[in-house]
Design a protein around this motif. Structure first.
Motif, PDB file in Angstrom:
ATOM      1  N   ARG A  64      12.961  -0.636   4.529  1.00  0.00           N
ATOM      2  CA  ARG A  64      12.776   0.894   4.864  1.00  0.00           C
ATOM      3  C   ARG A  64      12.715   1.029   6.697  1.00  0.00           C
ATOM      4  O   ARG A  64      11.451  -0.186   6.862  1.00  0.00           O
ATOM      5  CB  ARG A  64      12.295   1.609   3.740  1.00  0.00           C
ATOM      6  CG  ARG A  64      13.294   1.656   2.401  1.00  0.00           C
ATOM      7  CD  ARG A  64      12.337   2.476   1.777  1.00  0.00           C
ATOM      8  NE  ARG A  64      12.686   2.308   0.248  1.00  0.00           N
ATOM      9  CZ  ARG A  64      11.930   2.455  -0.909  1.00  0.00           C
ATOM     10  NH1 ARG A  64      10.924   2.759  -0.497  1.00  0.00           N
ATOM     11  NH2 ARG A  64      13.004   2.841  -1.815  1.00  0.00           N
ATOM     12  N   ARG A  65      13.268   1.487   7.386  1.00  0.00           N
ATOM     13  CA  ARG A  65      12.756   2.037   8.486  1.00  0.00           C
ATOM     14  C   ARG A  65      13.062   3.484   9.213  1.00  0.00           C
ATOM     15  O   ARG A  65      13.492   4.222   8.214  1.00  0.00           O
ATOM     16  CB  ARG A  65      14.524   0.975   8.848  1.00  0.00           C
ATOM     17  CG  ARG A  65      14.976  -0.479   9.421  1.00  0.00           C
ATOM     18  CD  ARG A  65      16.030  -1.109  10.045  1.00  0.00           C
ATOM     19  NE  ARG A  65      16.287  -2.052   9.595  1.00  0.00           N
ATOM     20  CZ  ARG A  65      15.543  -3.033  10.193  1.00  0.00           C
ATOM     21  NH1 ARG A  65      14.766  -3.141  10.649  1.00  0.00           N
ATOM     22  NH2 ARG A  65      16.096  -4.227   9.423  1.00  0.00           N
ATOM     23  N   VAL A 119      11.569  -1.920  11.462  1.00  0.00           N
ATOM     24  CA  VAL A 119      10.773  -1.444  10.150  1.00  0.00           C
ATOM     25  C   VAL A 119       9.143  -0.970   9.398  1.00  0.00           C
ATOM     26  O   VAL A 119       8.616  -0.750  10.183  1.00  0.00           O
ATOM     27  CB  VAL A 119      10.849  -3.164   9.442  1.00  0.00           C
ATOM     28  CG1 VAL A 119      10.376  -3.324   9.037  1.00  0.00           C
ATOM     29  CG2 VAL A 119      12.371  -3.878  10.537  1.00  0.00           C
ATOM     30  N   ALA A 120       9.645   0.375   8.372  1.00  0.00           N
ATOM     31  CA  ALA A 120       8.845   0.584   7.663  1.00  0.00           C
ATOM     32  C   ALA A 120       7.927   0.197   6.910  1.00  0.00           C
ATOM     33  O   ALA A 120       6.922   0.524   6.718  1.00  0.00           O
ATOM     34  CB  ALA A 120       9.322   2.005   7.739  1.00  0.00           C
ATOM     35  N   GLN A 121       8.716  -0.431   5.933  1.00  0.00           N
ATOM     36  CA  GLN A 121       8.193  -0.904   4.815  1.00  0.00           C
ATOM     37  C   GLN A 121       9.285  -2.444   4.522  1.00  0.00           C
ATOM     38  O   GLN A 121      11.000  -1.989   4.088  1.00  0.00           O
ATOM     39  CB  GLN A 121       8.492  -0.222   3.627  1.00  0.00           C
ATOM     40  CG  GLN A 121       7.607   0.537   3.455  1.00  0.00           C
ATOM     41  CD  GLN A 121       8.447   1.724   2.755  1.00  0.00           C
ATOM     42  OE1 GLN A 121       8.910   2.199   2.044  1.00  0.00           O
ATOM     43  NE2 GLN A 121       6.958   2.610   1.367  1.00  0.00           N
ATOM     44  N   ASN A 141      12.892  10.274   7.047  1.00  0.00           N
ATOM     45  CA  ASN A 141      13.322  10.089   7.593  1.00  0.00           C
ATOM     46  C   ASN A 141      14.506  10.436   6.684  1.00  0.00           C
ATOM     47  O   ASN A 141      15.563   9.339   6.181  1.00  0.00           O
ATOM     48  CB  ASN A 141      13.635   8.381   7.828  1.00  0.00           C
ATOM     49  CG  ASN A 141      15.209   8.033   8.813  1.00  0.00           C
ATOM     50  OD1 ASN A 141      15.297   9.105   9.227  1.00  0.00           O
ATOM     51  ND2 ASN A 141      14.828   6.445   9.138  1.00  0.00           N
ATOM     52  N   LEU A 196      11.711   6.972   2.588  1.00  0.00           N
ATOM     53  CA  LEU A 196      10.410   7.486   3.339  1.00  0.00           C
ATOM     54  C   LEU A 196       9.743   7.971   3.055  1.00  0.00           C
ATOM     55  O   LEU A 196       8.981   8.391   3.939  1.00  0.00           O
ATOM     56  CB  LEU A 196      10.920   6.742   5.003  1.00  0.00           C
ATOM     57  CG  LEU A 196      10.970   5.137   4.892  1.00  0.00           C
ATOM     58  CD1 LEU A 196      10.968   5.209   6.655  1.00  0.00           C
ATOM     59  CD2 LEU A 196       9.482   4.479   4.517  1.00  0.00           C
ATOM     60  N   ASP A 245       5.625  -2.547  -1.560  1.00  0.00           N
ATOM     61  CA  ASP A 245       5.262  -2.281  -0.036  1.00  0.00           C
ATOM     62  C   ASP A 245       4.644  -4.089   0.619  1.00  0.00           C
ATOM     63  O   ASP A 245       4.107  -3.653   0.537  1.00  0.00           O
ATOM     64  CB  ASP A 245       5.140  -1.653   0.856  1.00  0.00           C
ATOM     65  CG  ASP A 245       5.409  -1.515   2.525  1.00  0.00           C
ATOM     66  OD1 ASP A 245       6.045  -2.699   2.481  1.00  0.00           O
ATOM     67  OD2 ASP A 245       4.818  -0.791   2.985  1.00  0.00           O
ATOM     68  N   ARG A 275       3.956  -5.104   3.281  1.00  0.00           N
ATOM     69  CA  ARG A 275       4.124  -5.041   4.845  1.00  0.00           C
ATOM     70  C   ARG A 275       2.726  -4.113   4.500  1.00  0.00           C
ATOM     71  O   ARG A 275       1.313  -4.516   5.506  1.00  0.00           O
ATOM     72  CB  ARG A 275       3.987  -3.585   5.246  1.00  0.00           C
ATOM     73  CG  ARG A 275       5.882  -4.550   6.067  1.00  0.00           C
ATOM     74  CD  ARG A 275       6.072  -3.520   6.950  1.00  0.00           C
ATOM     75  NE  ARG A 275       6.890  -4.334   8.165  1.00  0.00           N
ATOM     76  CZ  ARG A 275       6.970  -4.427   9.355  1.00  0.00           C
ATOM     77  NH1 ARG A 275       6.733  -3.182   9.453  1.00  0.00           N
ATOM     78  NH2 ARG A 275       8.321  -5.554   9.729  1.00  0.00           N
ATOM     79  N   ASP A 298       7.525  -8.817  14.106  1.00  0.00           N
ATOM     80  CA  ASP A 298       8.011  -8.307  12.952  1.00  0.00           C
ATOM     81  C   ASP A 298       6.718  -8.335  12.417  1.00  0.00           C
ATOM     82  O   ASP A 298       5.452  -9.617  13.106  1.00  0.00           O
ATOM     83  CB  ASP A 298       9.427  -8.937  12.526  1.00  0.00           C
ATOM     84  CG  ASP A 298       9.232  -7.849  10.643  1.00  0.00           C
ATOM     85  OD1 ASP A 298       8.378  -7.298  10.451  1.00  0.00           O
ATOM     86  OD2 ASP A 298      10.556  -8.573  10.375  1.00  0.00           O
TER      87      ASP A 298
END
Lengths: 273, 281
Positions: free
Chosen positions: A32-33, A39-41, B48, B58, B219, B221, B240
């Motif tokens: 997800r951007r 890139v956020a997720q 978003n 998001l 997630d 991240r 990234d």
């Protein structure tokens, strides 16, 4: 219980096909951007074989009965929906696939050529957001034109590598977005595949033919004229040889060794070699 | 804001008598407070928006505001309950809450005082009161920081039901039930279903809620490698994140990715490139 005159056998082939199918989709992700494009997720997509015992799913996925949410999305699952015989791939049934035995150099394993079955698989992608679904589809569809071929080891004791094509037949979307605000919206993509599988019968152990004797006779009198004895030849250094006198005993030579062919000819009219 | 009823008979004013409206409003609000449960309201922040597909993957939930709701379906959750689907167990619980409109306006403006022995405590020198003289006493001078700007509770927002540690998503808000008693609307009837979570960011500052959410997010991240100064290590070429060794099973109890991958290692000949196994993180 013997089946069709054979002792019990089970190669776990269907299980292997199911694993192989699932493994094609066990590393899917969704990104997800931000509006900037950053890139956020990056979401990992869980996958599991869909049909399961309800009690086991219940106690394994919610052991403390404290799950906060209804479901975690996106999520993927798959199932073996059925199978049909594929006569177009039928091959000579007496052909064999063989392998040497690691425990006995004088024996080998053999299985008759398998029979072709098409396995029908379905892959389900459950997403909350349409964009998640499009991302998942675009990670999958380009690789099926319309097939993707896995090279698989189906019977480890035989070890033959078999190419198993997986064909993507159809993609179907279910989106219950028309509702009364209260009903659940379920956005599920269903991808239907056909796996060109082969199912094998029992593997058997047979002695390896290491000596071939060919008797030649006179055409008119039928008297023996010469005897050809063909054996594998391998010297003590592990190199191939064509002289049986230089070779170690055939009982010590494996089917996988780089042996040569020793042809000893006995002249039975004179007794000379 | 409600409109004004034009009464047909000037001798019988059933709909525009303000004092009776206020009395009814206070009684309803009090009844909700007496019989209701204190819950946390998590407003959704659209981050978003995807104009084409009409969604906002998001979305963020950055506040948890206390509010008391009456549980209308108090004999148990409604809906299909625990359901075994293709994707494991889905908790398809639904529940209906009743919210006082007055309370909603209060949480969007000022934080209620702490209640002690049934009496809202008044700050020293605080004389500010809500809306009218019959309202509850409110704390003043302390910015509550709540990020609620909507004039009404919204579909898509969340409610945290503490007793069951459940996150519910508001599916629909019925704003005309009951239908204009005394000519005014006093409540919202809120129909919720258990949250179909898609890793939206939930960082409310409420530890209990945030811990629950962090246990189910997918997630990766959040598992990014960090440098000594606690900043994220970035790939110099792509910018990234570097994801630490990540197992899907960490936050998804229904996932079998690891098992399937390990088993496939002895079945599939990976000397041929498997396009799905070499994703760059």
């Amino acid at each position: 219980m013997p089946s069709f005159g054979n002792a019990y056998f089970y190669h776990g082939l269907l299980r292997r096909y199911v694993i192989a199918f699932g493994s094609m989709f066990d590393n899917l992700t969704v990104t997800r951007r931000e509006s900037t494009g950053a890139v956020a997720q990056t979401l990992a997509i869980p996958i599991a074989y869909a049909p399961k015992e309800s009690w086991l799913v219940r106690i394994k996925t919610d052991p403390q009965l404290l799950r906060t949410v209804q479901v975690q999305l996106p999520s993927a699952s798959f199932e073996l929906a059925g199978m049909t015989y594929d006569g177009t791939r039928k091959m000579q049934p007496l052909n064999k696939e063989t392998a040497s035995s690691s425990s006995d150099l004088n024996k080998g394993k053999m299985v008759y050529r398998g029979v072709p079955w098409n396995l029908n698989f379905s892959l389900f992608l459950y997403v909350r957001n349409a964009d998640d679904g499009t991302q998942l589809l675009e990670q999958i569809l380009p690789f099926f034109g319309p097939e993707w071929t896995n090279t698989m080891t189906l019977i480890p004791t035989i070890g033959t590598l078999i190419d198993v094509p997986v064909i993507l037949n159809s993609v179907h979307q279910e989106d219950t977005y028309e509702n009364n605000f209260i009903d659940r919206r379920a956005l599920v993509w269903t991808l239907n595949f056909t796996m060109k599988a082969i199912l094998y019968g029992p593997a058997t152990t047979k002695g390896i033919i290491k000596t071939a004797r060919t008797q030649l006779r006179d055409y008119e009198t039928s008297a023996k004229t010469s005897l050809l004895v063909t054996t594998p030849g391998l010297n003590a250094n592990g190199a191939a040889t064509t002289h049986s006198n230089n070779s170690i005993s055939t009982s010590l030579i494996s089917a996988d060794d780089p042996y040569g062919y020793c042809v000893d000819i006995t002249d039975q009219t004179s007794g000379e070699i | 804001m409600d409109g004004t009823f034009i009464v047909a008979n000037k001798y019988f004013n059933q709909y525009n008598y303000v004092r009776e409206q206020r009395l009814t409003e206070d009684l309803i609000t009090e009844a909700v407070e007496i019989h209701g449960l204190e819950m946390k309201y998590l407003p959704r922040t659209i981050w978003n928006e995807d104009i084409l597909f009409g969604e906002d993957p998001l979305s963020k939930f950055n506040d948890a505001v206390s509010i008391t709701l009456y549980v209308k379906s108090n004999t148990g959750f409604e809906g299909q309950g625990d359901f075994l689907s293709k994707f494991g167990v889905e908790l398809r619980d639904q529940v209906v809450f009743v919210m006082s409109r007055k309370r909603w306006l209060q949480i969007t403006t000022e934080k209620l005082l702490v209640e002690v022995d049934g009496i809202y405590q008044q700050e020293s020198g605080n004389t500010k009161q809500y809306a009218n003289s019959e309202g509850f006493l409110l704390e003043t001078g302390t910015a509550n920081g709540y990020n609620i700007t909507s004039s009404r509770p919204n579909e898509g927002d969340l409610l945290y039901f503490g007793p069951g540690q459940d996150l519910f998503e508001i599916k629909f808000i019925e704003h005309e039930n009951p239908f204009y008693p005394h000519g005014k609307k006093f409540t919202y009837v809120i129909t919720c279903e258990k949250f179909r979570y898609s890793s939206e960011s939930i960082s409310t500052g409420n530890t209990e809620i945030d811990v629950q959410a962090s246990a189910v997010t997918m997630d990766m991240r959040l598992f990014s490698l960090l440098l000594e100064d606690n900043t994220t290590m970035l790939d110099e070429e792509t910018g990234d994140h570097f994801i630490q060794e990540y197992r899907v099973e960490i936050n998804s109890r229904s996932a079998n990715n690891e098992y399937i991958g390990l088993q496939a290692g002895s079945i599939i000949d990976f000397s041929d490139t498997n396009p799905f196994s070499e994703l760059e993180q």
